[in-house]
Design an enzyme around this catalytic site. Structure first.
Site, short mmCIF file in Angstrom:
data_model
loop_
_atom_site.label_atom_id
_atom_site.label_comp_id
_atom_site.label_asym_id
_atom_site.label_seq_id
_atom_site.Cartn_x
_atom_site.Cartn_y
_atom_site.Cartn_z
N HIS A 1 0.85 -1.20 0.00
CA HIS A 1 0.00 0.00 0.00
C HIS A 1 0.89 1.26 0.00
CE1 HIS A 1 -3.40 2.53 1.77
NE2 HIS A 1 -2.34 3.26 2.04
N GLU A 2 1.89 1.25 0.88
CA GLU A 2 2.79 2.41 0.96
C GLU A 2 3.57 2.57 -0.35
OE1 GLU A 2 2.74 4.66 3.31
OE2 GLU A 2 1.17 3.48 4.27
N HIS B 1 1.83 4.67 -2.81
CA HIS B 1 2.10 6.11 -2.64
C HIS B 1 3.50 6.46 -3.18
CE1 HIS B 1 -1.43 6.54 -0.17
NE2 HIS B 1 -0.97 5.79 0.80
#
Ligand code: ZN
Length: 370
Positions: A58-59, A62
């Site tokens: 998920h990170e 980004h």
């Protein structure tokens, strides 16, 4: 980040694991063991490790999006409350912030779909009840779906708060957009905290507290950016402070630390050039290692980013936000003119808010009348 260790580097971004996450996993393993023996402990730990791998992905949603906009991403920290990717600068355009914020939940959503499909048509989901793999996959699908939805809540510090800020700041400006997203975060935190207390859910109360503090910090920075709009580093810097020569002793710095309010001591060479900044933490650490007689320069932080006096105030705030203990303001020859610190910026904010107007009179096209 303190208390964390690196488990690997992916495309130049270091993946750090915070010490508390290790404790958290150990605690979970013991709790599972107490409930269902070693089998349950193994399965529980496998689930948690896979879940945090999903959080890391998920990170990286980004991180890789931020990279596309030319933003450096030196590291990501995994904590019990989730992951935190560090961006060297904040995206300038609302559109960039929007896409960077959405990329994380998009990854979680994609993972939820993949795990959901694998759990659905995994072979032996019915004929080999001993194997719990489909159950594990279904749990991971649910957890990723939760991650995507929770992170899309339109409140700081969740990704949805950044989405909201990006949408609002395109219309209302960055500071107002941030303030609204931060207030939404604090309102949500109060709701969570209340629900946690009602349901007797300690973790929910902790999450609420974390959200409240993080949203408050964002709001504070937004107010600061707001009141300092149009100002320069030279306007905001403190100019009244004690400096030390490179040969000063740590013991001298310790004495200054206890006798003045100053916490950061610039180390200035005889020719006026800044060598580095000795922080309170630096003094304490040196004393702890028996460094009474060390030269101050030895314990100083030397690789600090500095600004010219006509740099935008926001650039200084950003450097402090990224963890700089102080931002030196230098003349073109490298001579020290002043320092930006949190203490000094906080005072500016208090003064401006007490006067209820921006520090620099804004050109509004309307004369103020009393
Ligand atoms: Zn995220």
């Amino acid at each position: 980040m303190r208390w964390s260790f690196c488990i690997g580097t992916v495309r130049g971004t270091r993946i750090l694991v915070h010490f508390t996450l290790v404790l958290f996993i150990a605690w979970l393993a013991m709790a599972f063991y107490a409930q269902g023996g070693s089998q349950a402990a193994l399965r529980g730990v496998a689930f948690i490790l896979l879940l945090f791998a999903c959080v890391a992905l998920h990170e990286f949603g980004h991180i890789l999006t931020a990279r596309r906009f030319g933003i450096a991403t030196p590291d990501v920290v995994l904590l019990p409350i989730g992951g935190m990717a560090r961006l060297e600068q904040m995206p300038q355009a609302p559109r960039e912030e929007l896409l960077i914020a959405l990329a994380g939940p998009a990854v979680s959503l994609a993972l939820a779909l993949v795990f959901g499909m694998l759990a659905g048509d995994g072979p032996g989901s019915l004929d080999s009840p001993q194997s719990d793999t489909p159950g594990l996959l279904a749990q991971l699908a649910a957890a990723n779906l939760f991650l995507a939805i929770f992170n899309l809540l339109p409140a700081f510090p969740m990704d949805g708060g950044r989405v909201l800020r990006a949408v609002l700041s395109a219309r209302l400006g960055h500071a107002r957009g941030t303030r609204i997203a931060a207030v939404a975060g604090q309102a949500l935190a109060i709701l969570f905290g209340f629900a946690g207390l009602m349901l007797g859910h300690a973790i929910l109360v902790l999450v609420a507290l974390f959200i409240f503090l993080a949203a408050g910090a964002e709001a504070g920075v937004a107010r600061l950016v707001d009141v300092t709009t149009g100002m320069t580093a030279g306007d905001l810097m403190t100019t009244d402070f004690v400096t030390l020569g490179p040969e000063a002793r740590i013991a001298d710095a310790a004495q200054l630390l206890t006798r003045t309010d100053q916490r950061e001591f610039p180390i200035v060479e005889a020719n006026g050039h800044l060598l580095g900044v000795l922080t309170r933490e630096g003094v304490i650490a040196a004393l702890g290692r028996g460094g009474e007689d060390w030269q101050a320069g030895r314990a100083a932080e030397r690789e600090l980013a500095s600004l010219s006096p006509d740099a935008d105030a926001a650039a200084g705030i950003q450097l402090l936000q990224q963890g700089a203990p102080a931002v030196p303001v230098l003349d073109p020859d490298g001579g020290l003119l002043g320092l930006l610190t949190w203490d000094n910026l906080r005072d500016h904010l208090l003064v401006a808010e007490a006067r209820r107007k921006p520090l620099a009179p804004a050109v509004t096209g309307r004369r103020a009348t009393n």
